[in-house]
Scaffold this motif. Structure first.
Motif, short mmCIF file in Angstrom:
data_model
loop_
_atom_site.label_atom_id
_atom_site.label_comp_id
_atom_site.label_asym_id
_atom_site.label_seq_id
_atom_site.Cartn_x
_atom_site.Cartn_y
_atom_site.Cartn_z
N ALA A 91 25.20 -28.90 57.17
CA ALA A 91 25.51 -29.32 55.75
C ALA A 91 24.48 -30.23 55.39
CB ALA A 91 26.89 -29.85 55.62
N VAL A 92 24.04 -30.30 53.94
CA VAL A 92 23.09 -31.09 53.50
C VAL A 92 23.47 -32.64 53.53
CG1 VAL A 92 21.90 -31.64 51.32
CG2 VAL A 92 22.09 -29.47 52.17
N ALA A 137 28.77 -38.37 51.39
CA ALA A 137 30.03 -37.78 51.16
C ALA A 137 29.87 -37.10 49.68
CB ALA A 137 31.28 -39.06 51.11
N ALA A 138 29.26 -37.82 48.79
CA ALA A 138 29.20 -36.80 47.61
C ALA A 138 28.43 -35.49 47.85
CB ALA A 138 28.35 -37.61 46.69
N LEU A 139 27.41 -35.42 48.72
CA LEU A 139 26.86 -33.87 48.97
C LEU A 139 27.57 -33.12 49.87
CD1 LEU A 139 23.17 -35.43 49.91
CD2 LEU A 139 23.80 -33.86 47.64
N LEU A 140 28.39 -33.83 50.63
CA LEU A 140 29.42 -33.04 51.49
C LEU A 140 30.47 -32.42 50.57
CD1 LEU A 140 29.83 -34.75 54.73
CD2 LEU A 140 28.97 -32.92 54.33
N PHE A 141 30.93 -33.03 49.64
CA PHE A 141 32.30 -32.50 48.77
C PHE A 141 31.62 -31.85 47.52
CE2 PHE A 141 34.13 -36.12 50.75
CZ PHE A 141 35.17 -35.42 51.53
N LEU A 142 30.49 -31.89 47.22
CA LEU A 142 29.93 -31.23 46.00
C LEU A 142 29.21 -29.94 46.29
CD1 LEU A 142 28.68 -34.13 43.68
CD2 LEU A 142 30.32 -33.16 43.62
N LEU A 143 28.64 -30.03 47.41
CA LEU A 143 27.87 -28.87 47.85
C LEU A 143 28.52 -27.80 49.01
CD1 LEU A 143 24.20 -30.16 48.04
CD2 LEU A 143 25.13 -29.09 46.23
#
Length: 143
Positions: A91-92, A137-143
């Protein structure tokens, strides 16, 4: 040729310290060594800052305990974050989490001291951790 009173190695007449064990050979050298050791002890007890003489030994011990607790917590949080992020590597968002975990580790604080001139404050390290962790965390939840 005289000998050192501590290790009995031969020393030159004009030598201030023994080349074998480092023991002072003159009263002036012994006083200089005592002053140096005292300055180093004050720096260590004061956390590297100039002491104003008003701090008691109990305050220094409490500060050292707090600093030890801070470092232990940083290691736990840092390595924990890195381990969790490594499980999410495809994940990114894992990469900012890895940077967050590394940023809060105490050795990083010491490594930044040389190029920056002084070590980063604990608050700065915690801020870097928070920024990278939020981004990850934002990248995990958004992407």
């Amino acid at each position: 040729m005289p000998s050192c009173p501590r290790c009995e190695a031969s020393v030159a007449e004009e030598a201030r310290f023994c080349v074998q064990c480092g023991a002072p050979q003159t009263e002036d050298a012994a006083e200089e060594l005592d002053e140096y050791v005292q300055r180093q002890a004050e720096q260590v007890a004061g956390g590297g800052e100039e002491s104003n003489g008003s701090d008691s030994f109990a305050d220094m011990a409490e500060l050292n305990d707090r600093e030890q607790l801070w470092r232990r917590g940083c290691y736990v949080v840092g390595y924990g974050t890195v381990v969790v992020a490594l499980t999410l590597v495809p994940a990114v968002g894992a990469f900012p989490l890895i940077l967050a975990g590394i940023a809060i580790l105490p050795p990083i604080r010491r490594l930044t001291a040389e190029p920056l001139g002084s070590p980063l404050k604990r608050e700065v390290m915690a801020g870097l951790y928070a920024i990278f962790a939020v981004i990850g965390a934002a990248l995990l939840f958004l992407l």
